[in-house]
Design an enzyme around this catalytic site. Structure first.
Site, PDB file in Angstrom:
ATOM      1  N   GLU A  51      66.063  -2.866  14.064  1.00 16.72           N
ATOM      2  CA  GLU A  51      64.749  -3.401  13.641  1.00 16.72           C
ATOM      3  C   GLU A  51      64.080  -2.729  12.322  1.00 16.72           C
ATOM      4  O   GLU A  51      64.150  -1.469  12.218  1.00 16.72           O
ATOM      5  CB  GLU A  51      63.735  -3.176  14.731  1.00 16.72           C
ATOM      6  CG  GLU A  51      62.213  -3.452  14.377  1.00 16.72           C
ATOM      7  CD  GLU A  51      61.107  -3.105  15.367  1.00 16.72           C
ATOM      8  OE1 GLU A  51      60.013  -3.781  15.538  1.00 16.72           O
ATOM      9  OE2 GLU A  51      61.351  -2.359  16.189  1.00 16.72           O
ATOM     10  N   LYS A 124      57.690 -11.635  15.706  1.00 22.41           N
ATOM     11  CA  LYS A 124      57.604 -10.920  16.886  1.00 22.41           C
ATOM     12  C   LYS A 124      56.256 -11.318  17.687  1.00 22.41           C
ATOM     13  O   LYS A 124      55.353 -11.298  17.017  1.00 22.41           O
ATOM     14  CB  LYS A 124      57.721  -9.284  16.450  1.00 22.41           C
ATOM     15  CG  LYS A 124      57.487  -8.663  17.502  1.00 22.41           C
ATOM     16  CD  LYS A 124      57.568  -6.940  16.985  1.00 22.41           C
ATOM     17  CE  LYS A 124      57.633  -5.921  18.198  1.00 22.41           C
ATOM     18  NZ  LYS A 124      58.073  -4.478  17.642  1.00 22.41           N
ATOM     19  N   CYS A 161      62.062  -5.669  19.744  1.00 26.06           N
ATOM     20  CA  CYS A 161      61.746  -4.514  20.094  1.00 26.06           C
ATOM     21  C   CYS A 161      60.410  -4.737  21.462  1.00 26.06           C
ATOM     22  O   CYS A 161      61.222  -4.939  22.240  1.00 26.06           O
ATOM     23  CB  CYS A 161      60.984  -3.654  19.003  1.00 26.06           C
ATOM     24  SG  CYS A 161      60.994  -1.832  19.329  1.00 26.06           S
TER      25      CYS A 161
END
Length: 301
Positions: A51, A124, A161
């Protein structure tokens, strides 16, 4: 242009890249490219970088100056470079980046197919907010929904993540037809004031749980090293890994290893096992209304 639909992949050789990061974009991108080339030389067909590998993990602190690290997807300073690399090597590259879109900012990822085509952009969904991980200051919540891409080497679902802690993320991507799940990550030590710091064991177990409950291969790529941002120091614990579809760690790095971790995924066997387990056959979505609420109370019109 109409793209050719790929037949279902039988196997794919996956590589996850574990690497250290500096505060220089050109240095990080060159290092990432070198790792991709090394992984491809080992036969990898799908290669996952960590990431936000383009810079130090700036979210340790809240500073206006770090918004300047964001760029639009179109004309991005390195996405085109990785498109050319994917085309040259014939590999699939999910690439994490800090996206600016108008006045919004996102923690995003593009999936580049083996012919260099960008298959789409994912923003995200789950954004953390806590000491050392001040992401809500920088990133708008993602608005794309979860994504699964039909690549040359299988249908891949990619979360980013903090998404990896949520079983809903994994389940939705599997329902959308993913063959396997990937998670680029930047995670490590917590500041001293955090009462319940996580460990790489807890981090891995959460994702191994997704592997088991979805009968799917799952892999994560993390960074390593100590980074100092705004006077704060954070050490990233590595332990990038690949889990098979019954939850066995088939490949794992330690906390200081750098390079490409590889394993061949047998997607045919995983599909067979998944069907036999019956987890998706026995689901009862008509009873899952509370999942659509915040407080657990199903609200009906």
């Amino acid at each position: 242009m109409t793209r050719t639909l790929h037949p279902p992949a039988q196997t794919v050789k996956l590589a996850v890249i574990q690497m250290h990061v500096t505060d220089t974009l050109a240095d990080n991108v060159a290092r990432a490219e070198a790792h991709v080339r090394d992984a491809a030389a080992q036969g990898a067909q799908m290669i996952l970088l960590p990431e936000l590998f383009e810079n130090l993990y700036f979210c340790q602190v809240e500073r206006e100056e770090y918004f300047a690290l964001a760029h639009p997807q179109d004309g991005h300073p390195f996405i085109g470079r990785f498109q050319n690399l994917a085309r040259e090597l014939g590999v699939v590259l999910p690439i994490s980046y800090f996206e600016r879109a108008g006045q919004a900012h996102y923690n995003s990822l593009v999936c580049i197919d083996a012919d260099g085509t960008v298959l789409g952009n994912y923003r995200k969904t789950h954004i953390p907010d806590g000491p050392g991980y001040e992401e809500k200051y920088y990133f708008n919540p993602g608005d794309t929904g979860f994504k699964v891409w039909p690549t040359r080497f299988g249908r891949v679902g990619v979360g980013i993540c903090w998404d990896q802690w949520y079983p809903e993320t994994a389940r939705v991507m599997m329902l959308q037809g993913a063959d396997f799940l990937l998670y680029p990550t930047a995670i490590g030590s917590e500041p001293a004031e955090v009462e319940t710091p996580n460990s790489h064991h807890m981090w891995q177990r959460a994702m191994v749980g997704h592997a088991v409950s979805n009968s799917s291969y799952v892999a994560a790529a993390n960074r390593i090293g100590t980074e100092v941002v705004g006077g704060l120091s954070q050490t990233y614990y590595g332990h990038s890994f690949i889990s098979d579809y019954i939850g066995e760690l088939v490949a794992e790095f330690g906390d200081m290893d750098e390079g490409a971790l590889t394993h061949t995924l047998n997607l045919t066997e995983a599909r067979k096992f998944r069907a036999g387990m019956g987890f998706f056959r026995d689901r009862r979505p008509e009873l899952y209304g509370p999942l659509m609420t915040v407080d657990g109370v199903t609200r009906r019109d």
